[in-house]
Motif scaffolding. Structure first.
Motif, short mmCIF file in Angstrom:
data_model
loop_
_atom_site.label_atom_id
_atom_site.label_comp_id
_atom_site.label_asym_id
_atom_site.label_seq_id
_atom_site.Cartn_x
_atom_site.Cartn_y
_atom_site.Cartn_z
N ALA A 5 0.85 -1.20 0.00
CA ALA A 5 0.00 0.00 0.00
C ALA A 5 0.88 1.25 0.00
CB ALA A 5 -0.92 0.01 1.21
N GLY A 6 0.54 2.20 -0.86
CA GLY A 6 1.26 3.47 -0.92
C GLY A 6 2.41 3.51 -1.90
N THR A 7 2.86 2.35 -2.42
CA THR A 7 3.98 2.38 -3.36
C THR A 7 3.53 2.60 -4.80
OG1 THR A 7 3.98 -0.04 -3.61
CG2 THR A 7 5.45 0.92 -1.92
N ARG A 8 2.45 1.96 -5.21
CA ARG A 8 1.87 2.16 -6.53
C ARG A 8 0.42 2.64 -6.41
NH1 ARG A 8 6.54 1.67 -7.01
NH2 ARG A 8 7.72 0.44 -8.47
N CYS A 9 -0.32 1.97 -5.56
CA CYS A 9 -1.73 2.31 -5.29
C CYS A 9 -1.87 2.63 -3.80
CB CYS A 9 -2.64 1.13 -5.64
SG CYS A 9 -2.52 0.51 -7.34
N ASP A 10 -3.04 3.14 -3.41
CA ASP A 10 -3.29 3.42 -2.00
C ASP A 10 -3.45 2.14 -1.19
OD1 ASP A 10 -3.20 6.14 -2.47
OD2 ASP A 10 -5.39 6.33 -2.68
N PHE A 11 -3.62 1.03 -1.84
CA PHE A 11 -3.89 -0.27 -1.23
C PHE A 11 -2.83 -1.27 -1.73
CE2 PHE A 11 -6.54 0.86 -4.82
CZ PHE A 11 -6.15 -0.08 -5.77
N ASP A 28 -3.54 -11.14 -13.94
CA ASP A 28 -4.58 -10.78 -12.99
C ASP A 28 -3.96 -9.82 -11.98
OD1 ASP A 28 -6.59 -12.29 -14.11
OD2 ASP A 28 -6.48 -13.92 -12.65
N VAL A 29 -4.57 -8.65 -11.82
CA VAL A 29 -4.08 -7.64 -10.88
C VAL A 29 -5.16 -7.49 -9.80
CG1 VAL A 29 -3.26 -5.27 -10.61
CG2 VAL A 29 -2.87 -6.49 -12.78
N THR A 30 -4.76 -7.69 -8.53
CA THR A 30 -5.72 -7.77 -7.44
C THR A 30 -5.46 -6.71 -6.37
OG1 THR A 30 -5.93 -10.16 -7.78
CG2 THR A 30 -6.67 -9.30 -5.64
N ASN A 31 -6.53 -6.03 -5.97
CA ASN A 31 -6.53 -5.14 -4.80
C ASN A 31 -6.64 -6.07 -3.60
OD1 ASN A 31 -7.41 -3.63 -2.58
ND2 ASN A 31 -8.59 -2.20 -3.84
N LEU A 32 -5.58 -6.21 -2.83
CA LEU A 32 -5.58 -7.16 -1.71
C LEU A 32 -6.46 -6.71 -0.55
CD1 LEU A 32 -1.83 -8.25 -1.71
CD2 LEU A 32 -3.82 -9.51 -2.60
N ALA A 33 -6.83 -5.44 -0.50
CA ALA A 33 -7.71 -4.95 0.56
C ALA A 33 -9.17 -5.35 0.31
CB ALA A 33 -7.59 -3.43 0.69
N THR A 34 -9.55 -5.47 -0.97
CA THR A 34 -10.95 -5.79 -1.29
C THR A 34 -11.11 -7.10 -2.05
OG1 THR A 34 -10.86 -4.67 -3.44
CG2 THR A 34 -11.48 -3.31 -1.50
N SER A 35 -10.02 -7.68 -2.51
CA SER A 35 -10.00 -8.89 -3.35
C SER A 35 -10.53 -8.65 -4.77
CB SER A 35 -10.77 -10.05 -2.70
OG SER A 35 -10.17 -10.40 -1.48
N ARG A 36 -10.77 -7.41 -5.13
CA ARG A 36 -11.20 -7.11 -6.50
C ARG A 36 -10.04 -7.38 -7.45
NH1 ARG A 36 -14.80 -3.44 -9.78
NH2 ARG A 36 -13.50 -3.02 -11.58
N THR A 37 -10.33 -8.11 -8.52
CA THR A 37 -9.31 -8.48 -9.50
C THR A 37 -9.73 -8.01 -10.89
OG1 THR A 37 -8.66 -10.43 -8.23
CG2 THR A 37 -8.11 -10.44 -10.57
N LEU A 81 -4.69 1.28 -13.43
CA LEU A 81 -5.41 0.17 -12.81
C LEU A 81 -5.74 0.44 -11.35
CD1 LEU A 81 -3.57 -2.89 -14.38
CD2 LEU A 81 -5.62 -1.70 -15.18
N CYS A 82 -4.96 1.30 -10.69
CA CYS A 82 -5.27 1.64 -9.29
C CYS A 82 -6.67 2.27 -9.19
CB CYS A 82 -4.22 2.58 -8.71
SG CYS A 82 -2.57 1.86 -8.59
N GLU A 83 -6.96 3.17 -10.14
CA GLU A 83 -8.28 3.80 -10.14
C GLU A 83 -9.37 2.77 -10.38
OE1 GLU A 83 -7.96 6.81 -13.14
OE2 GLU A 83 -6.64 8.07 -11.90
N GLU A 84 -9.16 1.85 -11.28
CA GLU A 84 -10.16 0.83 -11.59
C GLU A 84 -10.34 -0.16 -10.44
OE1 GLU A 84 -9.67 -0.99 -15.46
OE2 GLU A 84 -8.86 0.90 -16.25
N LEU A 85 -9.26 -0.49 -9.76
CA LEU A 85 -9.34 -1.44 -8.65
C LEU A 85 -9.96 -0.83 -7.40
CD1 LEU A 85 -5.91 -3.20 -9.08
CD2 LEU A 85 -8.15 -4.32 -9.22
N GLN A 86 -10.03 0.49 -7.34
CA GLN A 86 -10.59 1.18 -6.18
C GLN A 86 -12.12 1.23 -6.25
OE1 GLN A 86 -8.59 4.91 -5.81
NE2 GLN A 86 -8.54 4.76 -3.59
#
Length: 173
Positions: free
Chosen positions: A41-47, A83-92, A167-172
């Motif tokens: 979290a914070g290096t590429r995306c907020d999560f 597959d790129v996954t937001n680990l905070a929400t599991s959205r892929t 992708l950070c915006e889309e995964l949020q």
């Protein structure tokens, strides 16, 4: 069309003549597997993010070498899906990033320093804070782009034609 864009289009057309199917049977093409990666979290995306290849048929071939034998120019072709996954929400999100690239290296350069990528996307690049001319994020560039890495890995992206997605915006969402 500008001379620069014409030259890039011509170069890419020549590169695309070496299709992945032909690459598997001739001419010095070798597999270039992509590794999964994690971004806290914070290096590429907020999560926190995890990215994993689900299809990887990328091949590479050295096209030119410096007199010391190090690589000067290299081509990349082949299918690549992550597959790129937001680990905070599991959205892929599944992204096709199987574009073609011609990479020019300065002496002592690597894929991520002192190199210039000429690509027909899609291709994926991550940006840290102050890591280039794009805000922090994980981007898919789809079209004709140039990505230049300086000695510290800072990227300068030039879009000749195409679209880009963070992708950070889309995964949020």
């Amino acid at each position: 069309m500008s001379k620069r864009l014409f030259f890039l289009a011509l170069l890419i057309t020549l590169l695309l003549g070496a299709t992945p199917a032909r690459a598997t049977t001739s001419g010095g093409w070798v597999p270039a597997p992509s590794a999964p990666f994690d971004a806290p979290a914070g290096t590429r995306c907020d999560f926190p993010v995890h990215a994993e290849p689900v299809l990887d048929e990328v091949k590479t071939r050295v096209l030119a070498r410096y007199s010391d034998g190090s690589t000067k120019r290299e081509a990349y072709v082949g299918d690549l899906i992550f597959d790129v996954t937001n680990l905070a929400t599991s959205r892929t999100i599944r992204v096709d990033i199987g574009g073609s690239a011609l990479v020019d290296y300065a002496r002592g350069g690597t894929l991520e320093t002192n190199s210039t990528w000429h690509l027909v996307g899609p291709a994926m690049f991550g940006f840290r804070e102050n890591g280039g001319n794009r805000p922090r994020g994980i981007y898919v560039f789809d079209g004709i782009f140039r990505v230049a890495f300086d000695a510290t890995g800072v990227k300068t992206v030039t879009r000749y034609q195409g679209i880009e997605r963070n992708l950070c915006e889309e995964l949020q969402r």
